[in-house]
Design a protein around this motif. Structure first.
Motif, PDB file in Angstrom:
ATOM      1  N   GLY A   1       0.823  -1.206   0.000  1.00  0.00           N
ATOM      2  CA  GLY A   1       0.000   0.000   0.000  1.00  0.00           C
ATOM      3  C   GLY A   1       0.853   1.250   0.000  1.00  0.00           C
ATOM      4  N   ALA A   2       0.296   2.304   0.582  1.00  0.00           N
ATOM      5  CA  ALA A   2       0.995   3.591   0.598  1.00  0.00           C
ATOM      6  C   ALA A   2       2.089   3.574   1.670  1.00  0.00           C
ATOM      7  CB  ALA A   2       0.004   4.707   0.877  1.00  0.00           C
ATOM      8  N   PRO A   3       3.257   4.182   1.381  1.00  0.00           N
ATOM      9  CA  PRO A   3       3.675   4.709   0.077  1.00  0.00           C
ATOM     10  C   PRO A   3       4.037   3.569  -0.869  1.00  0.00           C
ATOM     11  CG  PRO A   3       5.478   4.884   1.646  1.00  0.00           C
ATOM     12  CD  PRO A   3       4.296   4.380   2.417  1.00  0.00           C
ATOM     13  N   LYS A   4       3.857   3.804  -2.162  1.00  0.00           N
ATOM     14  CA  LYS A   4       4.003   2.725  -3.149  1.00  0.00           C
ATOM     15  C   LYS A   4       5.194   3.025  -4.059  1.00  0.00           C
ATOM     16  CE  LYS A   4       0.748  -0.206  -5.645  1.00  0.00           C
ATOM     17  NZ  LYS A   4       0.155  -1.011  -4.584  1.00  0.00           N
ATOM     18  N   PHE A   5       6.111   2.075  -4.113  1.00  0.00           N
ATOM     19  CA  PHE A   5       7.316   2.205  -4.931  1.00  0.00           C
ATOM     20  C   PHE A   5       7.200   1.291  -6.155  1.00  0.00           C
ATOM     21  CE2 PHE A   5       8.530   3.678  -0.797  1.00  0.00           C
ATOM     22  CZ  PHE A   5       9.510   4.636  -0.997  1.00  0.00           C
ATOM     23  N   PRO A   6       7.931   1.612  -7.220  1.00  0.00           N
ATOM     24  CA  PRO A   6       7.839   0.787  -8.427  1.00  0.00           C
ATOM     25  C   PRO A   6       8.289  -0.665  -8.263  1.00  0.00           C
ATOM     26  CG  PRO A   6       8.705   2.953  -8.980  1.00  0.00           C
ATOM     27  CD  PRO A   6       8.638   2.887  -7.479  1.00  0.00           C
TER      28      PRO A   6
ATOM     29  N   GLY B   1      -0.510   7.246 -14.024  1.00  0.00           N
ATOM     30  CA  GLY B   1      -0.652   7.909 -12.737  1.00  0.00           C
ATOM     31  C   GLY B   1       0.157   9.192 -12.642  1.00  0.00           C
ATOM     32  N   GLY B   2       0.000   9.857 -11.507  1.00  0.00           N
ATOM     33  CA  GLY B   2       0.746  11.085 -11.264  1.00  0.00           C
ATOM     34  C   GLY B   2       2.206  10.856 -10.957  1.00  0.00           C
ATOM     35  N   ILE B   3       2.590   9.609 -10.672  1.00  0.00           N
ATOM     36  CA  ILE B   3       4.000   9.315 -10.423  1.00  0.00           C
ATOM     37  C   ILE B   3       4.822   9.522 -11.689  1.00  0.00           C
ATOM     38  CG2 ILE B   3       3.794   6.845 -10.933  1.00  0.00           C
ATOM     39  CD1 ILE B   3       5.805   6.322  -8.678  1.00  0.00           C
TER      40      ILE B   3
ATOM     41  N   TYR C   1       8.262   8.088  -5.710  1.00  0.00           N
ATOM     42  CA  TYR C   1       7.274   7.088  -5.306  1.00  0.00           C
ATOM     43  C   TYR C   1       5.922   7.766  -5.177  1.00  0.00           C
ATOM     44  CZ  TYR C   1       8.010   8.991  -0.544  1.00  0.00           C
ATOM     45  OH  TYR C   1       8.116   9.811   0.548  1.00  0.00           O
ATOM     46  N   SER C   2       4.880   6.962  -4.980  1.00  0.00           N
ATOM     47  CA  SER C   2       3.528   7.480  -4.787  1.00  0.00           C
ATOM     48  C   SER C   2       3.211   7.496  -3.301  1.00  0.00           C
ATOM     49  CB  SER C   2       2.517   6.606  -5.529  1.00  0.00           C
ATOM     50  OG  SER C   2       1.197   7.041  -5.270  1.00  0.00           O
ATOM     51  N   THR C   3       2.657   8.605  -2.836  1.00  0.00           N
ATOM     52  CA  THR C   3       2.293   8.700  -1.416  1.00  0.00           C
ATOM     53  C   THR C   3       0.987   7.976  -1.104  1.00  0.00           C
ATOM     54  OG1 THR C   3       1.115  10.792  -1.735  1.00  0.00           O
ATOM     55  CG2 THR C   3       3.476  10.920  -1.208  1.00  0.00           C
ATOM     56  N   ASP C   4       0.231   7.616  -2.140  1.00  0.00           N
ATOM     57  CA  ASP C   4      -1.000   6.840  -1.956  1.00  0.00           C
ATOM     58  C   ASP C   4      -0.782   5.439  -2.526  1.00  0.00           C
ATOM     59  OD1 ASP C   4      -1.371   7.002  -4.804  1.00  0.00           O
ATOM     60  OD2 ASP C   4      -2.206   9.001  -4.516  1.00  0.00           O
ATOM     61  N   ASP C   5      -1.841   4.639  -2.542  1.00  0.00           N
ATOM     62  CA  ASP C   5      -1.690   3.261  -3.018  1.00  0.00           C
ATOM     63  C   ASP C   5      -2.080   3.092  -4.479  1.00  0.00           C
ATOM     64  OD1 ASP C   5      -4.433   3.493  -2.961  1.00  0.00           O
ATOM     65  OD2 ASP C   5      -4.796   1.716  -1.730  1.00  0.00           O
ATOM     66  N   HIS C   6      -2.399   4.211  -5.183  1.00  0.00           N
ATOM     67  CA  HIS C   6      -2.868   4.070  -6.564  1.00  0.00           C
ATOM     68  C   HIS C   6      -2.106   4.977  -7.536  1.00  0.00           C
ATOM     69  CE1 HIS C   6      -5.436   6.898  -4.330  1.00  0.00           C
ATOM     70  NE2 HIS C   6      -5.605   7.557  -5.450  1.00  0.00           N
ATOM     71  N   TRP C   7      -0.882   5.321  -7.182  1.00  0.00           N
ATOM     72  CA  TRP C   7       0.065   5.974  -8.092  1.00  0.00           C
ATOM     73  C   TRP C   7      -0.314   7.400  -8.459  1.00  0.00           C
ATOM     74  CZ3 TRP C   7       3.990   2.732  -7.978  1.00  0.00           C
ATOM     75  CH2 TRP C   7       3.774   1.359  -8.001  1.00  0.00           C
ATOM     76  N   LEU C   8      -1.226   8.048  -7.719  1.00  0.00           N
ATOM     77  CA  LEU C   8      -1.693   9.375  -8.132  1.00  0.00           C
ATOM     78  C   LEU C   8      -0.798  10.500  -7.600  1.00  0.00           C
ATOM     79  CD1 LEU C   8      -3.667  11.373  -9.383  1.00  0.00           C
ATOM     80  CD2 LEU C   8      -5.085  11.180  -7.326  1.00  0.00           C
ATOM     81  N   VAL C   9      -0.624  10.574  -6.303  1.00  0.00           N
ATOM     82  CA  VAL C   9       0.088  11.715  -5.697  1.00  0.00           C
ATOM     83  C   VAL C   9       1.521  11.283  -5.391  1.00  0.00           C
ATOM     84  CG1 VAL C   9       0.177  13.356  -3.791  1.00  0.00           C
ATOM     85  CG2 VAL C   9      -2.038  12.618  -4.704  1.00  0.00           C
TER      86      VAL C   9
ATOM     87  N   GLN D   1      18.546  -1.921  -2.397  1.00  0.00           N
ATOM     88  CA  GLN D   1      17.958  -0.761  -1.742  1.00  0.00           C
ATOM     89  C   GLN D   1      17.216   0.007  -2.844  1.00  0.00           C
ATOM     90  OE1 GLN D   1      18.071  -0.553   1.542  1.00  0.00           O
ATOM     91  NE2 GLN D   1      19.470  -2.276   1.784  1.00  0.00           N
ATOM     92  N   SER D   2      17.396   1.300  -2.923  1.00  0.00           N
ATOM     93  CA  SER D   2      16.819   2.038  -4.049  1.00  0.00           C
ATOM     94  C   SER D   2      17.616   1.793  -5.317  1.00  0.00           C
ATOM     95  CB  SER D   2      16.784   3.535  -3.724  1.00  0.00           C
ATOM     96  OG  SER D   2      18.057   3.969  -3.285  1.00  0.00           O
TER      97      SER D   2
END
Length: 692
Positions: free
Chosen positions: A209-214, A248-250, A261-269, A545-546
């Motif tokens: 879930g949030a935050p969501k990384f690729p 998405g916004g990512i 990364y996305s701060t939500d679980d659906h890649w928007l913010v 890591q990243s």
């Protein structure tokens, strides 16, 4: 211009992050002997603050606490204050991130705030601290007073805690050996793919879930497993995730490139910072997905990422910059967001209304009253509603995007950290080679070659790699990642060009790598070299890591060198590395995706492809282009010009191979067996994609 009221020792540094703090009232020191000796001589604890220039909460803590005169006075009176750029000193970041987890019982992050004894051993720490009590955290000034009193009055407790932390860090350093000669599980990739499949987010794609990384390594394992067994489910998980991310916004819909990364679980913010290493890895993932599917959409996104890097992140001398900030004009995301009125003012009322529908732009907004562009209504749906073809709609939206991009260029841009980091540049050079292989765009190859020349002429000095370059100054010992990512990029260039200079440089760096980083006792590579400064722990890790695990890329490069140069010692060290980390791969597949991919290369063995033909011949180019458009994760490629003498000894797969009937000719070797000479593309393709 008004002179700054305060200037500290960071003014002499080259790191943009450190320079951002050069005029704090805090008496900051860079990490080094002066600060460490001061702590010992004055018997003061060290306040270590680690961050990076694109870190939003690092800026927040600076503004709230490090620019505050009263807080600075507390810090200066009771502590030796050291500021570190994590991107320059990942060794320190790794040690003290592990340490902070012992104190806060969860993952760390940035800004990292650690309190150390003068011997560099942590006795307390955390991440962000607010200026007053909030978020369940104490005010930073209150914490400073507590730590000061504890250090002064309870030295026995400090010593005891420090020794416990030192012991724990030693246990976390990666020194636990696997049984000698342990075999790699031949079903490792299958087990990893199935395990990851069970935690896949079937609604939004990706994992968790949030935050969501690729989670690029996990998706790459899905592609590998699909290539191995043809199970469409795993390919679908990749394409579904990449579609969600791209819409998405990512993803920067106007300028290309991905945010962190996305701060939500659906890649928007998104968290709006853009990192070189993310975009290097994602470009390769999109190109690989194009190879696996043949769908041009994925190649297009890969190209947009590379075009973004060429436009925004490339130094005129050829190196690649590190990051772009999340903030501009003091506001996170301000550069990237829009209102309906702003869009219509640029492209007109009618087209503006269409763009707003396509990108989900409303009066209410989706981010602090404004809008992050994301694909809300796909173009083919819009085209049907408007009575137009998809091609017409693509043209209309494409022209509007160009206008909006040019308008956005007039805004104040986020800060760009223009230091050039060796390891991250290695990743991006490899991405550009990969982009050239797939698209045949010579600009991408030229960018990779110029980037490699930059590293070699400015960051390779006196037989060693250095870590960072900024404003004409190269400095700091190179780490494991710097060597392995550079070697891997040089091998990419060698396979793409057949220029033996790249192979020779890769072998030279590998000699240094083995001499300075190899663990003779147990196998595998340490993160720091033998001649590095003495720290409280020396790490050896398989975990991504990243960026990819340095040990994974080391094993990958050694295996590639074995097949490309034919030297058995490379294979032996790669095998020992994989054996050492075999237990880690089985226990945590999510953290060891890149190592598992290398184990797959080791277990299945690469197809050794020999292409003999005039490099200027269109027929040779057509064969090479065809080969590179196939998804073949386990391959090595030899390009041989029959009209030129070979500058290096030929490995076994190349020896004695000749052109047939004057036509470009391909030989495919696998498991010590070579095919008959092939000149027909369909026959070549059939052999390349054959399982086994």
């Amino acid at each position: 211009m008004e002179q700054p009221k305060h200037t500290n020792r960071l003014i002499h540094e080259t790191s943009p992050y450190l320079l951002q703090h050069a005029h704090n009232p805090v008496d900051w020191h860079p990490w080094g002997e002066e600060a460490l000796e001061k702590a010992k001589n004055e018997n003061k604890p060290i306040l270590l603050s680690i961050g990076y220039s694109a870190c939003h909460w690092c800026h927040v803590m600076e503004h709230e606490s490090f620019e505050d005169e009263e807080t600075a006075q507390l810090m200066n009176e009771h502590f030796v204050n050291i500021k570190v750029d994590r991107e320059e000193r990942p060794d320190l970041d790794q040690i003290y991130q592990n340490a902070v987890q012992l104190f806060i019982r969860r993952g760390g992050g940035w800004p990292l705030t650690m309190f150390l004894t003068p011997e560099k051993v942590p006795f307390y720490g955390g991440t962000y601290f607010p200026p007053e009590d909030r978020y369940g955290l104490p005010a930073f000034s209150k914490l400073l007073e507590i730590v000061t009193n504890t250090y002064r009055e309870k030295q026995d407790e400090i010593v005891k805690t420090a020794e416990q932390v030192r012991t724990a860090l030693g246990e976390m350093s990666g020194g636990k050996a696997a049984p000698a000669k342990r075999e790699i599980d031949p079903h490792l990739l299958e087990g990893a793919a199935e395990s990851l499949g069970r935690i896949f987010d079937t609604k939004q794609g990706g994992f968790g879930g949030a935050p969501k990384f690729p989670s690029t390594p996990a998706l790459n394992l899905f592609l590998r497993y699909y290539q191995q067994n043809g199970e469409e489910t795993y390919l679908t998980m990749v394409t579904y995730t990449l579609g969600k991310m791209t819409w998405g916004g990512i993803y920067d819909q106007l300028g290309g490139g991905f945010h962190r990364y996305s701060t939500d679980d659906h890649w928007l913010v998104p968290h709006f910072e853009k990192m070189l290493y993310d975009n290097a890895q994602l470009a390769r993932l999109y190109f690989a997905t194009y190879q696996a599917t043949g769908q041009a959409f994925y190649m297009k996104i890969g190209e947009e990422i590379l075009e973004y890097v060429l436009r925004e992140m490339t130094d005129p001398l050829g190196g690649f910059y590190s990051t772009q900030d999340a903030d501009s004009e003091g506001e996170e995301g301000k550069f990237f967001v829009w209102t309906p009125q702003e869009i219509k003012a640029v492209v007109g009322e009618e087209i503006g209304a269409l763009i707003c529908r396509h990108y989900g732009v409303t009066d209410a907004g989706n981010f602090e009253g404004k809008n992050i562009l994301h694909v809300r209504q796909p173009l083919d749906n819009l085209a049907r509603e408007m009575g137009k073809t998809t091609e017409e709609m693509e043209r209309i939206v494409g022209e509007a995007k160009k206008k909006l991009f040019l308008e956005r260029e007039r805004r104040i841009k986020p800060f760009r950290d223009e230091k050039v980091l060796t390891s991250w540049n290695g990743l991006m050079i490899g991405a550009f080679v990969n982009g050239y292989n797939v698209t045949r765009n010579e600009r991408y190859l030229a960018a990779a070659q110029k980037g490699a020349d930059f590293l070699w002429t400015r960051l390779y000095q006196e037989g060693r790699l250095l870590r960072t370059f900024k404003e004409g100054v190269a400095k700091l010992n190179g780490y494991l990642d710097d060597y392995t990512f550079t070697v891997d990029a040089l091998l990419d260039l060698y396979e793409a060009t057949s220029d033996a200079t790249y192979l020779d440089r890769a072998r030279g760096l590998t000699t240094r790598l083995i001499d300075q980083f190899w663990d003779d006792a147990q196998g595998g590579f340490f993160f720091t070299s033998k001649d590095h400064e003495s720290l409280i722990a020396r790490y050896k890790s398989s975990a991504d890591q990243s960026i990819p695990s340095g040990n994974a890329v080391a094993a990958q490069s050694l295996l590639r060198l074995f097949y490309l140069a034919g030297e058995a010692s490379y294979f032996d060290k790669a095998e020992k590395t994989l054996q050492f980390f075999s237990e880690a791969m089985e226990e945590n597949v999510f953290a060891t995706g890149n190592m598992i991919a290398v184990a797959d290369f080791y277990l299945r063995k690469p197809k050794e492809i020999v292409v003999i033909g005039d490099p200027k011949s269109p027929e040779t180019e057509r064969l090479l282009a065809g080969i590179q458009r196939l998804y073949l994760p386990n391959k090595v490629l030899f390009r041989v010009d029959p009209g030129q003498p070979q500058e290096t000894p030929l490995p076994d797969p190349v020896k004695g191979k000749k052109m047939i009937d004057g036509k470009p000719t391909v030989y495919i070797c696998h498991h010590f067996t070579c095919s008959q000479p092939l000149t027909d593309w369909e026959a070549i393709r059939a052999q390349l994609i054959a399982k086994g």
